[in-house]
Scaffold this active site. Structure first.
Site, PDB file in Angstrom:
ATOM      1  N   HIS A   1      -6.976   6.861  -3.068  1.00  0.00           N
ATOM      2  CA  HIS A   1      -7.853   5.889  -2.403  1.00  0.00           C
ATOM      3  C   HIS A   1      -7.198   5.125  -1.236  1.00  0.00           C
ATOM      4  O   HIS A   1      -7.907   4.584  -0.395  1.00  0.00           O
ATOM      5  CB  HIS A   1      -8.452   4.900  -3.417  1.00  0.00           C
ATOM      6  CG  HIS A   1      -7.575   3.729  -3.681  1.00  0.00           C
ATOM      7  ND1 HIS A   1      -6.533   3.769  -4.566  1.00  0.00           N
ATOM      8  CD2 HIS A   1      -7.549   2.479  -3.139  1.00  0.00           C
ATOM      9  CE1 HIS A   1      -5.919   2.605  -4.573  1.00  0.00           C
ATOM     10  NE2 HIS A   1      -6.512   1.794  -3.716  1.00  0.00           N
TER      11      HIS A   1
ATOM     12  N   ASP B   1      -9.209  -1.730  -7.928  1.00  0.00           N
ATOM     13  CA  ASP B   1      -8.441  -1.887  -6.690  1.00  0.00           C
ATOM     14  C   ASP B   1      -8.052  -3.356  -6.460  1.00  0.00           C
ATOM     15  O   ASP B   1      -7.019  -3.646  -5.859  1.00  0.00           O
ATOM     16  CB  ASP B   1      -9.315  -1.372  -5.533  1.00  0.00           C
ATOM     17  CG  ASP B   1      -8.525  -1.039  -4.287  1.00  0.00           C
ATOM     18  OD1 ASP B   1      -7.289  -0.941  -4.381  1.00  0.00           O
ATOM     19  OD2 ASP B   1      -9.164  -0.864  -3.225  1.00  0.00           O
TER      20      ASP B   1
ATOM     21  N   HIS C   1       0.831  -1.208   0.000  1.00  0.00           N
ATOM     22  CA  HIS C   1       0.000   0.000   0.000  1.00  0.00           C
ATOM     23  C   HIS C   1       0.865   1.257   0.000  1.00  0.00           C
ATOM     24  O   HIS C   1       1.003   1.947   1.012  1.00  0.00           O
ATOM     25  CB  HIS C   1      -0.972   0.001   1.188  1.00  0.00           C
ATOM     26  CG  HIS C   1      -2.111  -0.939   0.984  1.00  0.00           C
ATOM     27  ND1 HIS C   1      -2.236  -2.117   1.671  1.00  0.00           N
ATOM     28  CD2 HIS C   1      -3.172  -0.877   0.151  1.00  0.00           C
ATOM     29  CE1 HIS C   1      -3.331  -2.751   1.272  1.00  0.00           C
ATOM     30  NE2 HIS C   1      -3.918  -2.022   0.345  1.00  0.00           N
TER      31      HIS C   1
HETATM   32  P1  CMP Z   1      -6.924  -2.242  -0.521  1.00  0.00           P
HETATM   33  O1  CMP Z   1      -6.023  -1.978  -1.671  1.00  0.00           O
HETATM   34  O2  CMP Z   1      -7.049  -1.237   0.548  1.00  0.00           O
HETATM   35  O3  CMP Z   1      -8.382  -2.597  -1.055  1.00  0.00           O
HETATM   36  C1  CMP Z   1      -8.599  -3.839  -1.741  1.00  0.00           C
HETATM   37  C2  CMP Z   1      -8.136  -4.926  -0.837  1.00  0.00           C
HETATM   38  O4  CMP Z   1      -8.219  -6.223  -1.374  1.00  0.00           O
HETATM   39  C3  CMP Z   1      -6.639  -4.771  -0.539  1.00  0.00           C
HETATM   40  O5  CMP Z   1      -6.450  -3.604   0.200  1.00  0.00           O
HETATM   41  C4  CMP Z   1      -6.383  -6.074   0.130  1.00  0.00           C
HETATM   42  O6  CMP Z   1      -6.805  -6.048   1.464  1.00  0.00           O
HETATM   43  C5  CMP Z   1      -7.299  -7.011  -0.660  1.00  0.00           C
HETATM   44  N1  CMP Z   1      -6.527  -7.769  -1.643  1.00  0.00           N
HETATM   45  C6  CMP Z   1      -6.016  -7.317  -2.805  1.00  0.00           C
HETATM   46  N2  CMP Z   1      -5.354  -8.298  -3.427  1.00  0.00           N
HETATM   47  C7  CMP Z   1      -5.461  -9.389  -2.664  1.00  0.00           C
HETATM   48  C8  CMP Z   1      -4.981 -10.724  -2.774  1.00  0.00           C
HETATM   49  N3  CMP Z   1      -4.262 -11.115  -3.832  1.00  0.00           N
HETATM   50  N4  CMP Z   1      -5.263 -11.589  -1.777  1.00  0.00           N
HETATM   51  C9  CMP Z   1      -5.998 -11.195  -0.718  1.00  0.00           C
HETATM   52  N5  CMP Z   1      -6.468  -9.946  -0.539  1.00  0.00           N
HETATM   53  C10 CMP Z   1      -6.201  -9.062  -1.502  1.00  0.00           C
HETATM   54 ZN    ZN Z   2      -6.077  -0.123  -2.780  1.00  0.00          ZN
HETATM   55 MG    MG Z   3      -7.918   0.629   0.609  1.00  0.00          MG
END
Ligand code: CMP
Ligand code: ZN
Ligand code: MG
Length: 322
Positions: free
Chosen positions: A50, A158, A10
């Site tokens: 975001h 996302d 992130h």
């Molecule tokens: P965020 O980017 O805040 O929002 C989308 C969320 O999806 C991300 O944080 C993770 O918590 C989750 N996420 C994204 N990719 C994966 C993945 N490959 N496996 C598990 N969780 C995921």
């Molecule tokens: Zn995100």
């Molecule tokens: Mg997020």
């Protein structure tokens, strides 16, 4: 702000990736032709901010550890509220205020849209968001709100790395898991239970990814595609055409300023219908069909093969792991 916590996943690269993916969807599907300039701007800014000042820990961690941010936002969409609030504070600085030339009304509209979109990136809204959109699309004449449509697009972007080529998907997954494992280390130190996927010694990576693809990503992309096909159908000739000069010509010939009810020039709309009817005919060769059967506007779905390929590789890895 994106570099503040030195997160493996992130950080500013994830923000840029999501912004790029949103931009790609806006252009490639023709969705941009359904939107005003202000709505396009809001969507791109929402994508960029975001995850602003993401702490590298999940909402669950904030709540369970009783962080200041969890206290501030009463355990609801803790991170998402923070991303929006912190980003708008930056935008208030004189030397960062890219919104200063907007009118009061434009600013209010943009801010409301951005807040709606970023709050909807909270994964705890995922199932409700999908269910609501699915239900709406079953109606004979669904009226999809701009903010709902754009929220779903941003949410899909996302979580879109499993819908991209393996090398990219694999890299993003490893970065995210490292972030989750660091949270697990913190949870262990604080005597908190491990959050899902956060225990570095007991997480089945391949299995978790197969589950994420099957239960989260595939259904999201499917609903998003259905939604795009519904909202873009009335402007199909414009949406279909990725040549900007022709598209803007078509738009300027419209007398209506509201992109919601964009007037499609007549010859253009005939052309597209003929083209789609021909496509339908060739794809159903040999089967009898009434000639008056309405054709459905379809968008390209390049992510389907990527999702299938990535799932296949994870399945092979799961077998090897056993
Ligand atoms: P965020 O980017 O805040 O929002 C989308 C969320 O999806 C991300 O944080 C993770 O918590 C989750 N996420 C994204 N990719 C994966 C993945 N490959 N496996 C598990 N969780 C995921
Ligand atoms: Zn995100
Ligand atoms: Mg997020």
């Amino acid at each position: 702000g994106y570099c503040r916590f030195r997160n493996p996943y992130h950080n500013n690269l994830h923000a840029a990736d999501v912004a790029q993916t949103v931009h790609h969807v806006l252009c490639q599907t023709g969705l941009m032709h359904w939107l005003t300039d202000l709505e396009i701007f809001a969507t791109l800014v929402a994508a960029l901010i975001h995850d602003y000042e993401h702490t590298g820990t999940t909402n669950n961690f904030h709540v369970m550890s009783g962080s200041d941010t969890a206290m501030l936002y009463n355990d609801r969409a803790v991170l998402e509220n923070h991303h929006i609030s912190a980003a708008f504070r930056v935008l208030k600085d004189d030397d960062c205020n890219i919104l200063q030339n907007l009118s009061r009304d434009e600013y209010r509209e943009l801010r409301t849209l951005i807040i709606d979109m970023v709050l909807a990136t909270d994964m705890s809204f995922h199932f409700q968001q999908l269910k609501n959109m699915k239900n709406l699309l079953t109606l004979a004449e669904p009226n999809v709100e701009k903010s709902k449509a754009l929220s779903l697009v941003l949410h899909c972007c996302d979580i879109s790395h499993p819908a991209k080529k393996w090398d990219l998907h694999h890299k993003w997954t490893m970065l995210l898991l490292e972030e989750f494992f660091r949270q697990g280390d913190l949870e262990r130190d604080l005597g908190l239970p491990f959050s899902p996927l956060c225990d570095r010694n007991n997480t089945l990576v391949a299995e978790s990814q197969i589950g994420f693809i099957e239960f989260i990503v595939e259904p999201s992309m499917a609903v998003c595609a259905d939604m795009l096909e519904v909202i873009l159908a009335p402007i199909a000739p414009i949406a279909n055409n990725n040549n900007n000069s022709l598209s803007s010509k078509a738009i300027s010939s419209s007398t209506n300023d509201d992109a919601n009810t964009l007037n499609v020039p007549e010859e253009a709309s005939c052309e597209a219908i003929v083209c789609e009817a021909a496509e339908e005919k060739s794809s159903s060769a040999g089967t009898e069909k009434p000639t008056s059967m309405p054709t459905r506007f379809k968008i390209k779905k390049p992510w389907i093969t990527c999702l299938a390929e990535n799932k296949k590789i994870w399945k092979e890895q799961a077998v090897k792991g056993e």
